[in-house]
Design an enzyme around this catalytic site. Structure first.
Site, short mmCIF file in Angstrom:
data_model
loop_
_atom_site.label_atom_id
_atom_site.label_comp_id
_atom_site.label_asym_id
_atom_site.label_seq_id
_atom_site.Cartn_x
_atom_site.Cartn_y
_atom_site.Cartn_z
N LYS A 168 14.71 5.57 95.21
CA LYS A 168 14.93 5.90 93.80
C LYS A 168 16.24 5.24 93.35
O LYS A 168 17.18 5.12 94.11
CB LYS A 168 14.94 7.41 93.55
CG LYS A 168 15.99 8.22 94.25
CD LYS A 168 15.79 9.70 93.87
CE LYS A 168 16.70 10.66 94.60
NZ LYS A 168 18.03 10.19 94.91
N LYS A 216 18.82 4.15 89.65
CA LYS A 216 19.44 4.83 88.51
C LYS A 216 18.39 5.12 87.45
O LYS A 216 18.43 6.11 86.76
CB LYS A 216 20.59 4.01 87.95
CG LYS A 216 20.26 2.54 87.68
CD LYS A 216 21.51 1.74 87.34
CE LYS A 216 21.16 0.30 87.03
NZ LYS A 216 20.45 -0.37 88.14
N PHE A 217 17.38 4.24 87.31
CA PHE A 217 16.44 4.44 86.19
C PHE A 217 15.03 4.77 86.62
O PHE A 217 14.15 4.86 85.80
CB PHE A 217 16.41 3.22 85.27
CG PHE A 217 17.70 3.02 84.55
CD1 PHE A 217 18.48 1.91 84.79
CD2 PHE A 217 18.17 4.02 83.70
CE1 PHE A 217 19.68 1.77 84.16
CE2 PHE A 217 19.38 3.87 83.06
CZ PHE A 217 20.15 2.74 83.29
N VAL A 236 10.44 4.28 92.96
CA VAL A 236 9.44 3.29 93.37
C VAL A 236 8.56 3.91 94.46
O VAL A 236 9.08 4.55 95.38
CB VAL A 236 10.12 2.02 93.90
CG1 VAL A 236 9.08 0.98 94.28
CG2 VAL A 236 11.08 1.44 92.87
N LYS A 254 6.75 1.04 90.24
CA LYS A 254 8.02 1.60 89.79
C LYS A 254 7.76 2.42 88.54
O LYS A 254 7.10 1.94 87.61
CB LYS A 254 9.04 0.49 89.49
CG LYS A 254 10.36 1.05 88.97
CD LYS A 254 11.48 0.06 89.07
CE LYS A 254 12.76 0.63 88.46
NZ LYS A 254 13.89 -0.31 88.64
N ASP A 298 23.31 -11.28 88.67
CA ASP A 298 23.59 -10.07 89.45
C ASP A 298 23.08 -10.20 90.88
O ASP A 298 22.49 -9.27 91.43
CB ASP A 298 22.92 -8.87 88.75
CG ASP A 298 23.59 -7.57 89.13
OD1 ASP A 298 23.03 -6.50 88.83
OD2 ASP A 298 24.66 -7.63 89.77
C1 LIG Z 1 13.18 -2.24 85.76
O1 LIG Z 1 12.93 -2.39 87.15
C2 LIG Z 1 12.57 -3.68 87.53
C3 LIG Z 1 12.13 -3.79 88.98
O2 LIG Z 1 13.08 -3.14 89.82
C4 LIG Z 1 12.68 -2.88 91.12
C5 LIG Z 1 11.48 -3.32 91.66
C6 LIG Z 1 11.11 -2.96 92.97
C7 LIG Z 1 11.94 -2.14 93.72
C8 LIG Z 1 13.16 -1.69 93.20
C9 LIG Z 1 13.53 -2.08 91.89
O3 LIG Z 1 14.72 -1.73 91.34
C10 LIG Z 1 15.59 -0.87 92.07
C11 LIG Z 1 15.04 0.51 92.04
O4 LIG Z 1 14.39 0.82 91.06
N1 LIG Z 1 15.19 1.42 93.07
C12 LIG Z 1 14.42 2.64 93.01
C13 LIG Z 1 16.08 1.30 94.24
C14 LIG Z 1 15.49 0.58 95.45
C15 LIG Z 1 14.04 0.91 95.79
N2 LIG Z 1 13.33 -0.23 96.40
C16 LIG Z 1 12.71 0.04 97.65
C17 LIG Z 1 11.58 -0.86 98.05
C18 LIG Z 1 11.12 -0.94 99.33
N3 LIG Z 1 10.05 -1.79 99.38
C19 LIG Z 1 9.83 -2.27 98.11
N4 LIG Z 1 8.87 -3.14 97.68
C20 LIG Z 1 8.86 -3.46 96.39
N5 LIG Z 1 9.76 -2.98 95.49
C21 LIG Z 1 10.73 -2.12 95.89
C22 LIG Z 1 10.77 -1.72 97.24
N6 LIG Z 1 11.65 -1.71 94.99
#
Ligand SMILES: COCCOc1ccc2cc1OCC(=O)N(C)CCCNCc1c[nH]c3ncnc(c13)N2
Length: 291
Positions: A23, A25-26, A29, A44, A139
């Site tokens: 999880k 800030k916004f 997933v 997400k 970033d």
């Molecule tokens: C507006 O948002 C645009 C896209 O942002 C994200 C896309 C995919 C993401 C994480 C993204 O942003 C960070 C976030 O929301 N977290 C909850 C923190 C980290 C969680 N990831 C863990 C993770 C593990 N295997 C994954 N395979 C695919 N995507 C993942 C993860 N996370």
């Protein structure tokens, strides 16, 4: 047909939701499986209530979806689509099987040079692709990079991406560690705080340093970090090889126009030494009788 050839309209009933992947800030997933194809992806979930209307966040998410949906590169996390219901926005994303890079870095404290070099080469390849599309990431840091099932890196967060050239309007928050001098200097102090893709070259230098040393080069109190970035004031520990030191020093350069361009990064001796897997690996096989 694979997910991305499917009709573009998606809805929640199409997915079986699996374990939470993390999880932020916004949003949260989750692992998910598209029912008809069995396709595994990440979903997400963002609550509209948290993206208060007209605020920077809602615009930022819209921009992020618009940018990431049109990108296709092995080191950039794919976004297959998005949909929403009355309360939530859902982003359908490629699943990165080995999770968050920063957790691997914390666990290993720092990466061996061969691994760091391969990671830097992958990031340089992704940045070259983004810059060809005039997208600046702005970033690049371990927290925004995921690891695929085969150990390959995937840039996951485009919240700060914009189309180059750009004049920053949104106030920065979060860590300054990765920001270049031209972005930390206050407004109007002899610069119009506009900048271009070369900000990502600086961040790549910070990332290289952090992979090899285990902490960011300008990590300090807020005030000191500002000052040390503005002066490119860092020390590289003696355990870092001369070739790696050379690359870091050619990226962490105050003058954006003097930073090593991405094609030269990919041709740098430190990268070549650890990444040209082709003939050397087969030579090794030949040496071992090719088993
Ligand atoms: C507006 O948002 C645009 C896209 O942002 C994200 C896309 C995919 C993401 C994480 C993204 O942003 C960070 C976030 O929301 N977290 C909850 C923190 C980290 C969680 N990831 C863990 C993770 C593990 N295997 C994954 N395979 C695919 N995507 C993942 C993860 N996370």
């Amino acid at each position: 047909a694979p997910m991305y050839n499917q009709p573009r309209q998606f809805h929640l009933g199409m997915f079986e939701i699996g374990r939470p992947l993390g999880k932020g800030k916004f949003g949260r997933v989750y692992l998910a499986r598209e029912r008809s194809s069995g396709f595994i992806c990440a979903l997400k979930v963002l609550y509209k209530s948290e993206l208060q209307h007209g605020s920077g966040v809602e615009k930022q998410v819209r921009r992020e979806v618009e940018i990431q949906s049109n990108l296709r590169h092995p080191n950039i996390l794919k976004m297959y689509g998005h949909f929403h219901d009355s309360k939530r926005v859902f982003l359908i994303l490629e699943f990165a099987g080995r999770g968050e890079l920063y957790k691997h870095l914390r666990k290993e404290s720092r990466f061996p040079e061969w691994k760091a070099a391969q990671y830097v080469a992958q990031m340089a390849s992704a940045l070259r692709y983004l810059h060809r599309k005039h997208v600046i990431h702005r970033d690049i840091k371990p927290e925004n990079i995921l690891v695929g099932i085969h150990g390959e890196l995937k840039i996951s967060d485009f919240g700060w991406s914009v189309h180059a050239p750009n004049h920053r309007r949104t106030t920065l928050c979060g860590t300054l560690d990765y920001l270049p001098p031209e972005m930390v200097r206050p407004h109007g102090s002899g610069n119009d705080n506009s900048y271009d893709e070369k900000v990502d070259l600086w961040s790549l230098g910070v990332l290289t340093y952090e992979f090899l040393v285990g902490e960011a080069p300008f990590e300090d109190t807020m005030v000191m970090t500002h000052r040390r970035i503005a002066r490119a004031d860092m020390t590289i520990p003696s355990f870092v090889s001369p070739e790696a030191r050379d690359l870091i020093k050619k990226l962490l350069v105050l003058d954006p126009t003097k930073r090593l361009p991405l094609d030269a990064v990919q041709q740098h001796p430190w990268i070549i030494k650890h990444c040209v897997k082709g003939e050397r690996a087969t030579n090794r096989d030949k040496a071992k009788g090719g088993e």
